[in-house]
Design a protein around this motif. Structure first.
Motif, PDB file in Angstrom:
ATOM      1  N   VAL A 188       0.892  -1.337  -0.010  1.00 41.65           N
ATOM      2  CA  VAL A 188      -0.105   0.227   0.064  1.00 41.65           C
ATOM      3  C   VAL A 188       0.827   1.278  -0.138  1.00 41.65           C
ATOM      4  CG1 VAL A 188      -1.721   1.333   1.194  1.00 41.65           C
ATOM      5  CG2 VAL A 188      -1.822  -1.013   1.090  1.00 41.65           C
ATOM      6  N   ASN A 189       0.767   2.102  -0.948  1.00 40.63           N
ATOM      7  CA  ASN A 189       1.531   3.529  -1.175  1.00 40.63           C
ATOM      8  C   ASN A 189       0.755   4.228   0.151  1.00 40.63           C
ATOM      9  OD1 ASN A 189       2.727   5.789  -1.581  1.00 40.63           O
ATOM     10  ND2 ASN A 189       2.518   5.581  -3.693  1.00 40.63           N
ATOM     11  N   ALA A 190       1.337   3.954   1.249  1.00 40.05           N
ATOM     12  CA  ALA A 190       0.562   4.722   2.478  1.00 40.05           C
ATOM     13  C   ALA A 190       1.090   6.188   2.447  1.00 40.05           C
ATOM     14  CB  ALA A 190       1.173   4.147   3.812  1.00 40.05           C
ATOM     15  N   GLY A 191       2.151   6.559   1.836  1.00 40.70           N
ATOM     16  CA  GLY A 191       2.710   7.883   2.032  1.00 40.70           C
ATOM     17  C   GLY A 191       1.866   8.867   0.839  1.00 40.70           C
ATOM     18  N   LEU A 192       1.396   8.086   0.008  1.00 39.15           N
ATOM     19  CA  LEU A 192       0.426   8.953  -0.734  1.00 39.15           C
ATOM     20  C   LEU A 192      -0.823   9.351  -0.230  1.00 39.15           C
ATOM     21  CD1 LEU A 192      -0.703  10.006  -3.744  1.00 39.15           C
ATOM     22  CD2 LEU A 192      -1.306   7.734  -4.203  1.00 39.15           C
ATOM     23  N   LEU A 193      -1.286   8.113   0.446  1.00 35.83           N
ATOM     24  CA  LEU A 193      -2.749   8.543   1.475  1.00 35.83           C
ATOM     25  C   LEU A 193      -2.607   9.568   2.428  1.00 35.83           C
ATOM     26  CD1 LEU A 193      -4.032   4.828   1.695  1.00 35.83           C
ATOM     27  CD2 LEU A 193      -4.899   6.804   0.308  1.00 35.83           C
ATOM     28  N   GLU A 194      -1.346   9.524   3.305  1.00 33.15           N
ATOM     29  CA  GLU A 194      -0.981  10.459   4.294  1.00 33.15           C
ATOM     30  C   GLU A 194      -0.670  11.690   3.724  1.00 33.15           C
ATOM     31  OE1 GLU A 194       2.287   8.477   6.133  1.00 33.15           O
ATOM     32  OE2 GLU A 194       1.194   7.301   7.486  1.00 33.15           O
ATOM     33  N   THR A 195      -0.117  12.049   2.486  1.00 34.56           N
ATOM     34  CA  THR A 195       0.007  13.149   1.840  1.00 34.56           C
ATOM     35  C   THR A 195      -1.284  13.796   1.627  1.00 34.56           C
ATOM     36  OG1 THR A 195       2.181  12.691   0.974  1.00 34.56           O
ATOM     37  CG2 THR A 195       1.003  14.423  -0.109  1.00 34.56           C
ATOM     38  N   LEU A 196      -2.236  12.943   1.149  1.00 35.19           N
ATOM     39  CA  LEU A 196      -3.610  13.688   0.821  1.00 35.19           C
ATOM     40  C   LEU A 196      -4.314  13.956   1.891  1.00 35.19           C
ATOM     41  CD1 LEU A 196      -4.395  11.069  -2.162  1.00 35.19           C
ATOM     42  CD2 LEU A 196      -4.063  13.447  -2.494  1.00 35.19           C
ATOM     43  N   LEU A 197      -4.067  13.238   3.053  1.00 36.28           N
ATOM     44  CA  LEU A 197      -4.640  13.508   4.243  1.00 36.28           C
ATOM     45  C   LEU A 197      -4.498  14.694   4.833  1.00 36.28           C
ATOM     46  CD1 LEU A 197      -4.973   9.752   5.708  1.00 36.28           C
ATOM     47  CD2 LEU A 197      -7.001  11.209   4.740  1.00 36.28           C
ATOM     48  N   GLN A 198      -3.247  14.814   4.837  1.00 32.20           N
ATOM     49  CA  GLN A 198      -2.677  15.969   5.341  1.00 32.20           C
ATOM     50  C   GLN A 198      -3.014  17.117   4.639  1.00 32.20           C
ATOM     51  OE1 GLN A 198       1.709  14.970   5.510  1.00 32.20           O
ATOM     52  NE2 GLN A 198       1.511  13.266   6.596  1.00 32.20           N
ATOM     53  N   ASP A 199      -3.194  17.096   3.401  1.00 26.87           N
ATOM     54  CA  ASP A 199      -3.797  18.268   2.702  1.00 26.87           C
ATOM     55  C   ASP A 199      -5.164  18.476   2.522  1.00 26.87           C
ATOM     56  OD1 ASP A 199      -1.197  18.887   1.992  1.00 26.87           O
ATOM     57  OD2 ASP A 199      -1.259  18.011  -0.134  1.00 26.87           O
ATOM     58  N   GLY A 200      -5.888  17.523   3.623  1.00 27.71           N
ATOM     59  CA  GLY A 200      -7.402  17.862   3.760  1.00 27.71           C
ATOM     60  C   GLY A 200      -8.185  17.189   2.828  1.00 27.71           C
ATOM     61  N   TYR A 201      -7.505  16.336   1.935  1.00 30.12           N
ATOM     62  CA  TYR A 201      -8.563  15.212   1.142  1.00 30.12           C
ATOM     63  C   TYR A 201      -9.074  14.091   1.841  1.00 30.12           C
ATOM     64  CZ  TYR A 201      -6.501  18.235  -2.733  1.00 30.12           C
ATOM     65  OH  TYR A 201      -6.500  19.258  -3.445  1.00 30.12           O
ATOM     66  N   THR A 202     -10.192  13.833   1.416  1.00 34.59           N
ATOM     67  CA  THR A 202     -10.700  12.395   1.715  1.00 34.59           C
ATOM     68  C   THR A 202     -10.628  11.573   0.564  1.00 34.59           C
ATOM     69  OG1 THR A 202     -12.284  13.439   3.524  1.00 34.59           O
ATOM     70  CG2 THR A 202     -12.780  11.219   2.444  1.00 34.59           C
ATOM     71  N   PRO A 203      -9.581  10.618   0.635  1.00 36.82           N
ATOM     72  CA  PRO A 203      -9.379   9.498  -0.496  1.00 36.82           C
ATOM     73  C   PRO A 203     -10.621   8.766  -0.393  1.00 36.82           C
ATOM     74  CG  PRO A 203      -7.244   9.917   0.788  1.00 36.82           C
ATOM     75  CD  PRO A 203      -8.147  10.415   1.382  1.00 36.82           C
ATOM     76  N   VAL A 204     -11.054   8.397  -1.836  1.00 39.49           N
ATOM     77  CA  VAL A 204     -12.100   7.547  -1.954  1.00 39.49           C
ATOM     78  C   VAL A 204     -11.455   6.325  -2.899  1.00 39.49           C
ATOM     79  CG1 VAL A 204     -14.344   7.189  -2.960  1.00 39.49           C
ATOM     80  CG2 VAL A 204     -13.769   9.327  -1.803  1.00 39.49           C
ATOM     81  N   VAL A 205     -11.161   5.295  -2.271  1.00 37.12           N
ATOM     82  CA  VAL A 205     -10.476   4.237  -3.159  1.00 37.12           C
ATOM     83  C   VAL A 205     -11.266   2.998  -3.488  1.00 37.12           C
ATOM     84  CG1 VAL A 205      -8.363   2.546  -2.689  1.00 37.12           C
ATOM     85  CG2 VAL A 205      -8.437   4.887  -1.607  1.00 37.12           C
ATOM     86  N   THR A 206     -10.841   2.404  -4.645  1.00 31.18           N
ATOM     87  CA  THR A 206     -11.457   1.208  -5.151  1.00 31.18           C
ATOM     88  C   THR A 206     -10.436   0.449  -5.806  1.00 31.18           C
ATOM     89  OG1 THR A 206     -13.276   0.256  -6.600  1.00 31.18           O
ATOM     90  CG2 THR A 206     -12.188   2.343  -7.406  1.00 31.18           C
TER      91      THR A 206
END
Length: 330
Positions: A188-206
């Protein structure tokens, strides 16, 4: 398609953050990824709260409206949220509209899942990251959530080996069925998710995921959510069309509310039937990978996510899947 049981090592491989450490026992309070970064509350003080990973099911009986409202409420409260969604029924509906029959097979371990041939994979890619992910992202944005849709292929979010052939049971005999387009998520590219979360985005993953041969392949959405939750050290809320896991699958009054020991987890596995088998399997993978807790709860309840986090549904603690070594260390 079908997915065999992941090993503990497979699930732990999903955690790619450089400082990722096992969160079992006392270490659960020291994970320094998104799980423990301070979040501002309305009162102005900092609190370390793990992210919430929400798995929204794709069954016809699941209404996502309550989950969408709850995600908006969590985000408003400065809680980091990742939404992972399924949609296998929509894939089946589309195949049938095209005059084709979906294929399901049973593995020797008794797990029933989709067999994804090349044509099914084409439809899968069209329906899941195309229509369903777009629709859910639009719905969340309309609710005030800064949602951003991602498939497992984007940024190498979900990766692992492809399984082009699978062992199945046909007419009571074990056989090898070839031509499958499915895989096992080990990264899992956790760094990508963490970057998005820190920037205020809510990832919607499928899904689909990106296989090691560079091909987009199918993967089970429950287990994708488990891999994401483990990688982020999150609370995983798996929403389904029943209140949780029942000791007697036919009797809702036998809801198993809490699972905290290996013996209780064994009883949970024995009680799970049908589609719940995969959810219990995914719960173990999530907790083995570093998730704080897993909750299986009713998607159609009032405030389904908030009520689950407040104690509703079936709560499975990390201690329920602790190894013997971990128990001795504690």
């Amino acid at each position: 398609m079908t997915n065999e049981d992941h090993t503990h090592d497979d699930t732990r491989d999903a955690r790619q953050t450089p400082d990722a450490r096992d969160t079992r026992g006392s270490a659960r309070g020291s994970h320094e990824s998104a799980a423990e970064r301070p979040l501002r509350t309305d009162g102005g003080r900092s609190e370390a709260r793990p992210p919430v990973v929400v798995k929204v099911g794709g069954a016809r009986a699941v209404d996502p409206a309550g989950a969408v409202a709850d995600v908006a409420a969590l985000v408003e409260d400065d809680r980091q949220v990742v939404v992972v969604h399924g949609g296998s029924t929509a894939v089946d509906d589309t195949l049938e509209e095209l005059g084709e029959e979906p294929t399901y097979v049973e593995t020797p371990s008794g797990v029933v899942g989709r067999f994804t041939d090349e044509r099914t994979m084409e439809v899968f890619s069209m329906v899941m990251p195309g229509k369903l992910n777009t629709d859910l992202t639009v719905t969340l944005r309309d609710a005030g959530v800064d949602a951003l849709g991602l498939s497992g292929v984007d940024g190498g979010l979900l990766t692992g080996p492809r399984k082009s052939a699978v062992r199945v049971i046909e007419d009571g005999k074990k056989k090898i069925k070839r031509g499958d387009h499915s895989g096992k998520i080990t990264g899992v590219n956790a760094g990508l998710l963490e970057t998005l979360l820190q920037d205020g985005y809510t990832p919607v993953v499928t899904v689909p995921m990106l296989a090691d041969d560079g091909v987009a392949v199918n993967a089970d959405a429950d287990r994708a959510a488990a891999a994401v939750a483990g990688a982020l050290g999150a609370e995983l809320v798996v929403l389904t069309d029943v209140e949780g896991i029942y000791a007697d699958p036919d009797d809702a009054s036998t809801l198993i509310e809490s699972v905290a020991t290996p013996a209780e987890f064994d009883a949970l596995k024995d009680a799970a039937e049908g589609f719940m088998t995969k959810k219990v399997m995914a719960a173990k993978e999530a907790l083995d990978g570093g998730a704080v807790t897993v909750i299986v709860a009713d998607a159609n309840a009032d405030e389904p996510i908030l009520s689950a986090l407040a104690g509703g549904g079936t709560h499975i603690d990390a201690s329920a899947v602790a190894s013997d070594d971990a128990e001795v260390a504690q």
